[in-house]
Design a protein around this motif. Structure first.
Motif, PDB file in Angstrom:
ATOM      1  N   ALA A  78      52.991 100.270  44.092  1.00  0.00           N
ATOM      2  CA  ALA A  78      51.688  99.677  44.400  1.00  0.00           C
ATOM      3  C   ALA A  78      51.864  98.324  45.084  1.00  0.00           C
ATOM      4  O   ALA A  78      51.134  97.985  46.023  1.00  0.00           O
ATOM      5  CB  ALA A  78      50.865  99.520  43.127  1.00  0.00           C
ATOM      6  N   ALA A  79      52.845  97.538  44.619  1.00  0.00           N
ATOM      7  CA  ALA A  79      53.106  96.226  45.221  1.00  0.00           C
ATOM      8  C   ALA A  79      53.626  96.376  46.654  1.00  0.00           C
ATOM      9  O   ALA A  79      53.274  95.592  47.536  1.00  0.00           O
ATOM     10  CB  ALA A  79      54.118  95.457  44.374  1.00  0.00           C
ATOM     11  N   LEU A  80      54.449  97.393  46.893  1.00  0.00           N
ATOM     12  CA  LEU A  80      54.954  97.640  48.240  1.00  0.00           C
ATOM     13  C   LEU A  80      53.797  97.992  49.182  1.00  0.00           C
ATOM     14  O   LEU A  80      53.716  97.485  50.308  1.00  0.00           O
ATOM     15  CB  LEU A  80      55.982  98.765  48.221  1.00  0.00           C
ATOM     16  CG  LEU A  80      56.588  99.145  49.580  1.00  0.00           C
ATOM     17  CD1 LEU A  80      57.308  97.949  50.199  1.00  0.00           C
ATOM     18  CD2 LEU A  80      57.567 100.323  49.419  1.00  0.00           C
ATOM     19  N   ALA A  81      52.891  98.856  48.707  1.00  0.00           N
ATOM     20  CA  ALA A  81      51.713  99.207  49.508  1.00  0.00           C
ATOM     21  C   ALA A  81      50.852  97.975  49.757  1.00  0.00           C
ATOM     22  O   ALA A  81      50.330  97.777  50.873  1.00  0.00           O
ATOM     23  CB  ALA A  81      50.905 100.291  48.802  1.00  0.00           C
ATOM     24  N   ALA A  82      50.696  97.145  48.737  1.00  0.00           N
ATOM     25  CA  ALA A  82      49.896  95.924  48.876  1.00  0.00           C
ATOM     26  C   ALA A  82      50.498  94.997  49.924  1.00  0.00           C
ATOM     27  O   ALA A  82      49.775  94.400  50.736  1.00  0.00           O
ATOM     28  CB  ALA A  82      49.799  95.206  47.531  1.00  0.00           C
ATOM     29  N   PHE A  83      51.827  94.878  49.932  1.00  0.00           N
ATOM     30  CA  PHE A  83      52.514  94.017  50.909  1.00  0.00           C
ATOM     31  C   PHE A  83      52.256  94.499  52.332  1.00  0.00           C
ATOM     32  O   PHE A  83      51.851  93.736  53.212  1.00  0.00           O
ATOM     33  CB  PHE A  83      54.012  93.996  50.626  1.00  0.00           C
ATOM     34  CG  PHE A  83      54.812  93.243  51.655  1.00  0.00           C
ATOM     35  CD1 PHE A  83      54.992  91.871  51.535  1.00  0.00           C
ATOM     36  CD2 PHE A  83      55.374  93.888  52.748  1.00  0.00           C
ATOM     37  CE1 PHE A  83      55.715  91.170  52.488  1.00  0.00           C
ATOM     38  CE2 PHE A  83      56.094  93.197  53.701  1.00  0.00           C
ATOM     39  CZ  PHE A  83      56.264  91.830  53.569  1.00  0.00           C
ATOM     40  N   ILE A  84      52.477  95.792  52.551  1.00  0.00           N
ATOM     41  CA  ILE A  84      52.330  96.353  53.902  1.00  0.00           C
ATOM     42  C   ILE A  84      50.889  96.218  54.400  1.00  0.00           C
ATOM     43  O   ILE A  84      50.635  95.749  55.513  1.00  0.00           O
ATOM     44  CB  ILE A  84      52.760  97.834  53.914  1.00  0.00           C
ATOM     45  CG1 ILE A  84      54.268  97.938  53.630  1.00  0.00           C
ATOM     46  CG2 ILE A  84      52.425  98.487  55.257  1.00  0.00           C
ATOM     47  CD1 ILE A  84      54.750  99.356  53.387  1.00  0.00           C
ATOM     48  N   PHE A  85      49.940  96.598  53.551  1.00  0.00           N
ATOM     49  CA  PHE A  85      48.553  96.603  53.993  1.00  0.00           C
ATOM     50  C   PHE A  85      47.942  95.202  54.035  1.00  0.00           C
ATOM     51  O   PHE A  85      47.006  94.964  54.800  1.00  0.00           O
ATOM     52  CB  PHE A  85      47.724  97.545  53.109  1.00  0.00           C
ATOM     53  CG  PHE A  85      47.887  98.988  53.486  1.00  0.00           C
ATOM     54  CD1 PHE A  85      47.057  99.578  54.424  1.00  0.00           C
ATOM     55  CD2 PHE A  85      48.891  99.756  52.921  1.00  0.00           C
ATOM     56  CE1 PHE A  85      47.218 100.896  54.789  1.00  0.00           C
ATOM     57  CE2 PHE A  85      49.065 101.076  53.275  1.00  0.00           C
ATOM     58  CZ  PHE A  85      48.224 101.658  54.220  1.00  0.00           C
ATOM     59  N   SER A  86      48.470  94.274  53.249  1.00  0.00           N
ATOM     60  CA  SER A  86      48.016  92.890  53.344  1.00  0.00           C
ATOM     61  C   SER A  86      48.393  92.305  54.699  1.00  0.00           C
ATOM     62  O   SER A  86      47.590  91.612  55.347  1.00  0.00           O
ATOM     63  CB  SER A  86      48.615  92.049  52.220  1.00  0.00           C
ATOM     64  OG  SER A  86      48.195  90.706  52.318  1.00  0.00           O
ATOM     65  N   PHE A  87      49.607  92.589  55.141  1.00  0.00           N
ATOM     66  CA  PHE A  87      50.050  92.108  56.449  1.00  0.00           C
ATOM     67  C   PHE A  87      49.197  92.734  57.555  1.00  0.00           C
ATOM     68  O   PHE A  87      48.769  92.062  58.495  1.00  0.00           O
ATOM     69  CB  PHE A  87      51.522  92.435  56.671  1.00  0.00           C
ATOM     70  CG  PHE A  87      52.089  91.849  57.936  1.00  0.00           C
ATOM     71  CD1 PHE A  87      52.453  90.521  57.990  1.00  0.00           C
ATOM     72  CD2 PHE A  87      52.227  92.626  59.081  1.00  0.00           C
ATOM     73  CE1 PHE A  87      52.957  89.966  59.158  1.00  0.00           C
ATOM     74  CE2 PHE A  87      52.732  92.090  60.245  1.00  0.00           C
ATOM     75  CZ  PHE A  87      53.105  90.750  60.290  1.00  0.00           C
ATOM     76  N   LEU A  88      48.918  94.045  57.426  1.00  0.00           N
ATOM     77  CA  LEU A  88      48.075  94.721  58.415  1.00  0.00           C
ATOM     78  C   LEU A  88      46.658  94.146  58.417  1.00  0.00           C
ATOM     79  O   LEU A  88      46.038  93.999  59.467  1.00  0.00           O
ATOM     80  CB  LEU A  88      48.023  96.224  58.132  1.00  0.00           C
ATOM     81  CG  LEU A  88      49.339  96.997  58.339  1.00  0.00           C
ATOM     82  CD1 LEU A  88      49.166  98.447  57.916  1.00  0.00           C
ATOM     83  CD2 LEU A  88      49.782  96.915  59.799  1.00  0.00           C
ATOM     84  N   GLY A  89      46.166  93.808  57.218  1.00  0.00           N
ATOM     85  CA  GLY A  89      44.840  93.206  57.123  1.00  0.00           C
ATOM     86  C   GLY A  89      44.782  91.868  57.829  1.00  0.00           C
ATOM     87  O   GLY A  89      43.814  91.569  58.543  1.00  0.00           O
TER      88      GLY A  89
END
Length: 252
Positions: A78-89
């Motif tokens: 979940a943290a890995l997904a959060a990292f990737i999508f936070s950067f995309l956001g």
């Protein structure tokens, strides 16, 4: 330019305390920066805020991990997904005005508040609702959606993560808060991956505010672990109410 440390350092301490328990530290720390430096570039203040916050969040995460069993097989993806999508956001901000999300955030905060108040036993006991595989999948979705939200807009991300882990996964408030800290570390680092290379951090201020934020986080984690889920739940309701009031005020 003189830096009002006597104002900003206590704000950073209080932000670290609140954020380490239920999220919402940005309610305190970022407005303090905006008041202290009304003419400064917004990106510089956002970057300084994130740099200061990441230390407190990281320390709170480590402290929780030592004292509270965290299901890392669920939380790490979940943290890995959060990292990737936070950067995309963060990269998507230039494509759409983040303020367009404010009405939806108000609706979401109202729903969170109603759910939490009307279900007084929610989050008191750790009772996972899903199988390990399904729990991991839902957690990754939570990390992705709220990670993107944090990078794109941000208010209340920590509180939304805690609520999602309580309502969707069946975590108790303390374990949900501990898990949220791991995801918050990931989203903060992702944001800094954008702010630091572009020079949007005032380091002489961010380092001292980071130290105050760490002290506040240590106090907050201690309070959460000592007083349990009901204490976290009450503080969660207070912070969500404050977030809601702020968003309605800005919307109106």
């Amino acid at each position: 330019m003189d830096i009002p440390y006597a104002f900003l350092l206590p704000a950073a301490f209080l932000a670290g305390l609140v954020d380490s328990v239920v999220g919402g530290g940005g309610l305190i720390q970022l407005p303090a920066l905006l008041v202290a430096f009304p003419g400064a570039p917004i990106a510089l203040l956002f970057g300084t805020n994130k740099f200061a916050s990441v230390f407190g969040t990281l320390v709170a995460s480590i402290r929780f991990c030592k004292a509270q069993p965290i299901p890392f097989k669920t939380v790490v993806p979940a943290a890995l997904a959060a990292f990737i999508f936070s950067f995309l956001g963060a990269r998507s901000v230039s494509l759409l005005d983040p303020a367009l999300l404010r009405p939806l955030v108000v609706v979401a905060l109202v729903a969170v508040l109603i759910y939490t108040v009307c279900r007084p036993s929610a989050g008191d006991i750790h009772a996972p609702k899903l199988s390990p595989g399904a729990q991991r999948l839902v957690a990754v979705c939570i990390g992705g959606v709220l990670g993107f939200y944090d990078g794109f807009f941000g208010p209340g991300t920590g509180s939304f993560i805690i609520f999602a882990f309580v309502a969707l996964l069946g975590f108790d408030f303390v374990r949900a808060s501990a898990s949220a800290k791991v995801l918050n570390v990931a989203t903060n680092i992702a944001a800094l991956a954008f702010f630091i290379p572009n020079g949007y951090v005032r380091y002489e201020l961010a380092v001292l505010m980071g130290a105050a934020n760490v002290l506040g986080s240590l106090v907050g984690v201690r309070l959460a672990l000592r007083n349990g889920a009901r204490f976290v739940r009450v503080l969660f309701i207070v912070v969500v109410t404050a977030l809601l009031a702020k968003q309605i005020y800005q919307l109106v």
